[in-house]
Design an enzyme around this catalytic site. Structure first.
Site, PDB file in Angstrom:
ATOM      1  N   TYR A  62       0.818  -1.215   0.000  1.00  0.00           N
ATOM      2  CA  TYR A  62       0.000   0.000   0.000  1.00  0.00           C
ATOM      3  C   TYR A  62       0.852   1.266   0.000  1.00  0.00           C
ATOM      4  CZ  TYR A  62      -3.037   3.738   1.644  1.00  0.00           C
ATOM      5  OH  TYR A  62      -3.704   4.924   1.770  1.00  0.00           O
ATOM      6  N   HIS A  92      -3.209  16.577  -2.434  1.00  0.00           N
ATOM      7  CA  HIS A  92      -3.610  16.671  -1.028  1.00  0.00           C
ATOM      8  C   HIS A  92      -3.410  18.074  -0.436  1.00  0.00           C
ATOM      9  CE1 HIS A  92      -3.726  12.340  -1.377  1.00  0.00           C
ATOM     10  NE2 HIS A  92      -4.172  12.227  -0.135  1.00  0.00           N
ATOM     11  N   ASN A 207       1.053  11.518   6.051  1.00  0.00           N
ATOM     12  CA  ASN A 207       0.328  10.713   7.041  1.00  0.00           C
ATOM     13  C   ASN A 207       0.849  11.034   8.441  1.00  0.00           C
ATOM     14  OD1 ASN A 207      -0.628   7.381   5.824  1.00  0.00           O
ATOM     15  ND2 ASN A 207      -1.604   9.355   5.653  1.00  0.00           N
ATOM     16  N   TYR A 291     -18.115  30.152  46.225  1.00  0.00           N
ATOM     17  CA  TYR A 291     -17.343  29.091  45.578  1.00  0.00           C
ATOM     18  C   TYR A 291     -16.195  29.622  44.729  1.00  0.00           C
ATOM     19  CZ  TYR A 291     -20.996  25.621  46.641  1.00  0.00           C
ATOM     20  OH  TYR A 291     -21.871  24.778  47.261  1.00  0.00           O
ATOM     21  N   ARG A 294     -13.649  30.210  47.563  1.00  0.00           N
ATOM     22  CA  ARG A 294     -13.391  29.069  48.446  1.00  0.00           C
ATOM     23  C   ARG A 294     -12.936  27.838  47.664  1.00  0.00           C
ATOM     24  NH1 ARG A 294     -18.294  26.089  51.018  1.00  0.00           N
ATOM     25  NH2 ARG A 294     -19.224  28.090  50.511  1.00  0.00           N
ATOM     26  N   PHE A 343      -2.045   6.789  12.196  1.00  0.00           N
ATOM     27  CA  PHE A 343      -2.251   8.174  11.789  1.00  0.00           C
ATOM     28  C   PHE A 343      -3.544   8.763  12.337  1.00  0.00           C
ATOM     29  CE2 PHE A 343      -3.545   5.292   8.252  1.00  0.00           C
ATOM     30  CZ  PHE A 343      -4.900   5.343   8.479  1.00  0.00           C
ATOM     31  N   GLU A 429     -12.396   6.141   4.694  1.00  0.00           N
ATOM     32  CA  GLU A 429     -12.109   6.822   5.961  1.00  0.00           C
ATOM     33  C   GLU A 429     -13.458   7.179   6.591  1.00  0.00           C
ATOM     34  OE1 GLU A 429      -9.611  10.013   4.693  1.00  0.00           O
ATOM     35  OE2 GLU A 429      -8.054   8.655   3.980  1.00  0.00           O
TER      36      GLU A 429
END
Length: 516
Positions: A62, A92, A207, A291, A294, A343, A429
């Protein structure tokens, strides 16, 4: 000019195993030089030999001899392998929006180089060397902040980085003020030779989780300063409204021993040491405070514990192999190339969201303390809205509104991005982390929180100017630090520049120094 010997002595030597978050800051912000460690170079070369052998034998693997994502069943061979590298980066590099700032981009570059240095990516050492030289010579890629779903890592941001390595894309100018130059020109000016990428190198560059991680680490480091500063500023408010320090008694916190809670309680005891507060309560009818005063140890302490958890996650991620596929040596001169999912950004995305939630609480309790300072029904006799001559002057009426706006915006931003998956890449994906979205939201939350604390600090200093009781020496030092950039307000004036100066003071760690 720094000599080569001086550069090597000061340089950070990366090997993929022991990068600290502080070292990330040194490289990203202080521009510490970076070099590939000799032992890491050996591991990188050995892993590369496995990839070269696979290409020569034309085995199917791959992203080495196939396409990527949904196109992983398409065989790639011969000269197409080099063409694939260029095509992957170009296709990309689809980011949009404003570019990441210079510091975050430099952190991204270092983190990617460090992960590749681990020796599981199968790239040539020259790729890491080139990333290091880009850092060392100030060639900073223009990386758009938006476009990553944090699935196969931060693909788009890292592709913009990768383009510059091959002499394409764009770089930020030296001052990072928004002017761009071509990647080719930037490399030429830096005297760096563009690369011709070989098999697997493009996928190894893109990646990874380094986009979200770079933004997250710098946000985390800033947040650690914020929580220390919040302890100091909270103590100033307590002094100004003459609150009691009984709630910070060590015995109370040992009975519920969360580390962060105990640390903040200890800080408050230290800050109030020598204060005239305790004596003022000897015959006081007030049993306990609200609060927001405190419970400072319980709230700030929980933020501290969140920071510790998020730091641990980011330290692991910074020294992890987040590529795909990964190369593992088998000891017989060969190796296995395995496809997996390192990844995926979920571990980091969860941490980023968690940190955003924690800082939202820090800003929220700070805003409530501001309200106690300015509200004449709550501020124990201080002037209404801390105004000298209230009525003619409005004092801190509107700064509390700004703090409320920021605290409320944080509540919206604190909605977790990591639970909001969306399917991409032809349903390959099909569950993504949205880690980059979490990181970008966190950046905004950090800025908002710092500004809320700046408003609280200015209000606290103003309030202390009205009271006769003195806080401890450490509190006085913090008050003096605030006054060094912001004078007392004896009549209404424009305050936004005061807030900005105090925010810078907080970011620099000057207010937190009162704890040291």
């Amino acid at each position: 000019m720094r000599t080569t010997e001086e550069k090597h002595l000061k340089a950070l030597h990366i090997n993929g195993n022991d990068l600290t978050l502080e070292a990330v800051r040194e490289v990203a912000v202080e521009r510490r030089p970076v070099l590939l460690a000799p032992d890491a170079r050996i591991a990188v070369d050995q892993a590369r030999a496995v990839v070269d052998a696979l290409v020569v034998s034309n085995q199917v693997s791959y992203a080495i001899t196939t396409g990527v994502g949904k196109l992983s069943d398409v065989r790639i061979a011969g000269e197409q392998i080099r063409e694939l590298q260029v095509n992957l980066l170009r296709s990309h590099a689809v980011g949009v929006g404003d570019p990441l700032p210079v510091a975050e981009t430099r952190a991204l570059m270092l983190l990617r180089a460090n992960s590749l240095s681990k020796g599981h990516s199968g790239i040539r050492a020259v790729v890491i060397d080139t990333l290091c030289e880009m850092l060392n010579r100030g060639a900073t890629p223009m990386v758009p902040a938006q476009g990553s779903v944090g699935a196969s890592g931060d693909l788009a941001p890292l592709a913009h980085l990768g383009l510059v390595l091959i002499g394409e894309g764009e770089c930020l100018d030296k001052d990072g003020r928004g002017n761009f130059i071509s990647g080719a020109d930037a490399l030429r000016r830096a005297e760096i030779k563009p690369l011709t990428l070989e098999a697997k190198e493009a996928i190894s560059l893109i990646n990874g989780t380094q986009g979200m991680l770079a933004v997250g680490i710098l946000a985390l480091l800033a947040a650690e300063t914020l929580v220390d500063s919040a302890d100091v500023i909270g103590a100033l408010v307590l002094a100004a409204v003459q609150g009691t320090d009984v709630a910070f008694d060590e015995r109370i916190h040992q009975a519920r021993p969360h580390r962060g809670q105990m640390q903040t309680a200890k800080n408050l005891r230290l800050l109030l040491q020598g204060s005239e507060l305790r004596e003022s309560h000897r015959d006081c009818g007030r049993v306990q405070d609200a609060y927001s005063l405190r419970c400072i140890p319980q709230v700030h302490g929980a933020v501290r514990d969140t920071l510790v958890h998020c730091r641990a996650v980011m330290e692991i991620e910074a020294n992890s192999a987040v590529d795909n596929p990964l190369v593992f040596l088998t000891g017989d001169g060969g190796g296995d190339i395995l496809s997996g999912g390192n990844f995926h950004g979920e571990p980091v995305a969860f941490a980023l969201d968690f940190l955003g939630i924690a800082l939202t609480a820090l800003a929220g309790i700070s805003e409530r303390r501001i309200e106690r300072l300015v509200n004449p029904s709550l501020n124990e006799g201080l002037p209404p809205f801390l105004a000298a001559g209230a009525g003619l002057n409005s004092g801190f009426m509107m700064p509390q509104v700004t703090a409320a706006a920021l605290a409320s915006e944080n509540k919206v931003l604190a909605h977790p991005a990591s639970v909001d998956s969306i399917t991409t890449s032809g349903n390959k994906e099909d569950y993504v982390s949205m880690g980059m979205a979490a990181a970008l939201k966190l950046q905004r939350i950090v800025t908002n929180t710092r500004n809320v604390l700046a408003i609280e600090a200015m209000a606290a200093a103003q309030a202390l100017d009205f009271v006769t009781l003195k806080t401890g020496k450490r509190g006085q030092a913090a008050h003096a630090a605030i006054r060094s950039v912001c004078p007392t307000m004896d009549r209404d004036r424009v305050m936004y520049k005061d807030f900005a100066r105090i925010a810078e003071l907080i970011a620099s760690g000057k207010i937190a120094e009162s704890l040291r």
